[in-house]
Scaffold this active site. Structure first.
Site, PDB file in Angstrom:
ATOM      1  N   SER A   1       0.972  -1.156   0.029  1.00 52.94           N
ATOM      2  CA  SER A   1      -0.002   0.129  -0.021  1.00 52.94           C
ATOM      3  C   SER A   1       0.820   1.248   0.125  1.00 52.94           C
ATOM      4  CB  SER A   1      -0.799  -0.063   1.132  1.00 52.94           C
ATOM      5  OG  SER A   1      -1.508   1.247   1.330  1.00 52.94           O
TER       6      SER A   1
ATOM      7  N   TYR B   1      -3.256   2.566 -11.932  1.00 51.81           N
ATOM      8  CA  TYR B   1      -1.909   3.590 -11.801  1.00 51.81           C
ATOM      9  C   TYR B   1      -0.614   2.899 -11.879  1.00 51.81           C
ATOM     10  CZ  TYR B   1      -2.293   2.905  -6.747  1.00 51.81           C
ATOM     11  OH  TYR B   1      -2.155   2.524  -5.494  1.00 51.81           O
TER      12      TYR B   1
ATOM     13  N   GLY C   1      -5.401   6.018 -13.485  1.00 50.66           N
ATOM     14  CA  GLY C   1      -5.896   5.836 -12.312  1.00 50.66           C
ATOM     15  C   GLY C   1      -5.296   6.432 -11.057  1.00 50.66           C
TER      16      GLY C   1
ATOM     17  N   LYS D   1     -13.485  -4.524   2.444  1.00 53.66           N
ATOM     18  CA  LYS D   1     -14.439  -3.317   2.320  1.00 53.66           C
ATOM     19  C   LYS D   1     -15.882  -3.673   2.366  1.00 53.66           C
ATOM     20  CE  LYS D   1     -11.581  -0.810  -0.900  1.00 53.66           C
ATOM     21  NZ  LYS D   1     -11.469  -0.067  -2.323  1.00 53.66           N
TER      22      LYS D   1
ATOM     23  N   ASP E   1     -14.088   6.263  -2.945  1.00 54.63           N
ATOM     24  CA  ASP E   1     -13.583   5.616  -4.104  1.00 54.63           C
ATOM     25  C   ASP E   1     -14.236   6.361  -5.458  1.00 54.63           C
ATOM     26  OD1 ASP E   1     -11.657   4.102  -3.103  1.00 54.63           O
ATOM     27  OD2 ASP E   1     -12.893   2.234  -2.663  1.00 54.63           O
TER      28      ASP E   1
ATOM     29  N   ASN F   1     -14.507   2.447   2.562  1.00 53.00           N
ATOM     30  CA  ASN F   1     -13.018   2.181   2.449  1.00 53.00           C
ATOM     31  C   ASN F   1     -12.295   3.348   3.355  1.00 53.00           C
ATOM     32  OD1 ASN F   1     -13.761   4.948   1.110  1.00 53.00           O
ATOM     33  ND2 ASN F   1     -11.796   4.567  -0.154  1.00 53.00           N
TER      34      ASN F   1
ATOM     35  N   GLU G   1     -24.590   7.283   3.430  1.00 55.25           N
ATOM     36  CA  GLU G   1     -25.402   6.695   2.316  1.00 55.25           C
ATOM     37  C   GLU G   1     -24.148   6.494   1.168  1.00 55.25           C
ATOM     38  OE1 GLU G   1     -27.650   9.992   0.695  1.00 55.25           O
ATOM     39  OE2 GLU G   1     -28.106   9.038  -1.109  1.00 55.25           O
TER      40      GLU G   1
END
Ligand code: ATR
Length: 293
Positions: free
Chosen positions: A27, A233, A254, A78, A114, A99, A90
């Site tokens: 990450s 990406y 991305g 997730k 996201d 996320n 929402e």
């Protein structure tokens, strides 16, 4: 009952943040957020948390106990993480995935940044307005669901979802039928539906490092001026984007989605505008490139 801890409110010393996933070593969120905190002058830490599925419930409880202000949640947690939260916003309910978690004095709220991160990136970098446009999404998985939910808030003219497994595309289209004109088709037929399409978005992982020679569709059908967007990406310029550029298309990588999903999360945690330029530069340096697609 929510547990109140001394460190769980902002402005109270060190802001603790992190990302939970399995695996997590790859990450890039810690490096991006650490630089962002520094740029904002906020004293804090953003750490990688390797949490396996059987540890998830306990790990969420530890957010309260240890006084983390918030965490990002990534693959594979997730969806499952929603069961452990006090409230799901929402934005996340629409998508069925969280996320970002915000801890307000022990009360945990789940968000999804996201899809809105992607839309902010597309509008900032390529198309300032999406209203009235026709867009095609390739793929019908979790990433496609998030993007579709956010795009359908932009008053599109229509959205076509093209997927290798046509049934999944149709199911996703049916889930969003009340939110706009959405059609699900087989990926084999994508060429028949390109007429009038202004943006094509790849949400699959086809072409991602290390399989950089793969491409999800035949780009010979793309016309000049079409916007081709790839959620990937790494690499910054996928084969899909390179071939599309060679055909006169406009391309969008991305990286912006990654930066802006993080920016929204940081804004929830700190209540301040995120330093997106710093975050962008940090990612470019981390990816070992100085070119902005
Ligand atoms: P994510 O949450 O990242 O979207 P996912 O839910 O596993 O991941 O979905 C992956 C998407 O990529 C699916 O739409 C998948 O198509 P299928 O529904 O037919 O499986 C798509 N995908 C994966 N590999 C692909 C390939 N080689 N060619 C075309 N589509 C592919």
């Amino acid at each position: 009952m929510p547990v109140t801890t001394a460190m769980s409110s902002p402005g109270n010393g060190n802001m603790l943040l992190g990302v939970m996933g399995d695996p997590i070593a790859q990450s890039r969120s810690p490096i991006m957020h650490s630089e962002a905190l520094r740029a904002l002058g906020i004293s804090g830490e953003y750490v990688s948390l390797h949490i396996t599925p059987d540890q998830l419930g306990e790990a969420v409880q530890q957010i309260r106990t240890l006084g983390f202000r918030g965490v990002n949640v990534t693959i594979p947690h997730k969806v499952e993480v929603m069961a452990y939260l006090d409230e799901v916003d929402e934005s996340a309910r629409d998508i069925g995935a969280v996320n970002t978690i915000v801890n307000t004095n022990g009360w945990l709220t789940g968000y999804n940044t996201d899809g809105i991160g992607y839309v902010r990136s597309l509008k900032t970098e390529v198309m300032p307005t999406l209203a009235g446009t026709k867009i095609m999404i390739i793929g019908a998985g979790g990433a496609a669901r998030g993007i579709a939910a956010a795009l359908l808030k932009e008053n599109l003219s229509s959205l076509v979802i093209a997927n290798r497994t046509a049934d999944r595309a149709q199911e996703l289209a049916a889930d969003f039928s009340g939110k706009g004109s959405v059609t699900g088709i087989s990926l084999d037929q994508f060429g028949d539906h390109l007429d009038g399409i202004e943006v094509v978005i790849n949400t699959t992982s086809v072409g991602m490092y290390p399989c950089v020679n793969d491409t999800p569709v035949d780009t010979s059908l793309f016309h000049k001026g079409l916007v081709i967007s790839d959620l990937i990406y790494n690499p910054l310029r996928t084969r899909l984007l390179q071939e599309s550029l060679d055909r006169g298309c406009r391309i969008h990588s991305g990286l912006g989605m990654f930066v802006y999903q993080g920016a929204y999360a940081l804004e929830y945690w700190t209540g301040r505008p995120a330093p997106t330029e710093v975050m962008w530069q940090t990612m470019l340096e981390s990816l070992g490139s100085s070119c902005k697609d």
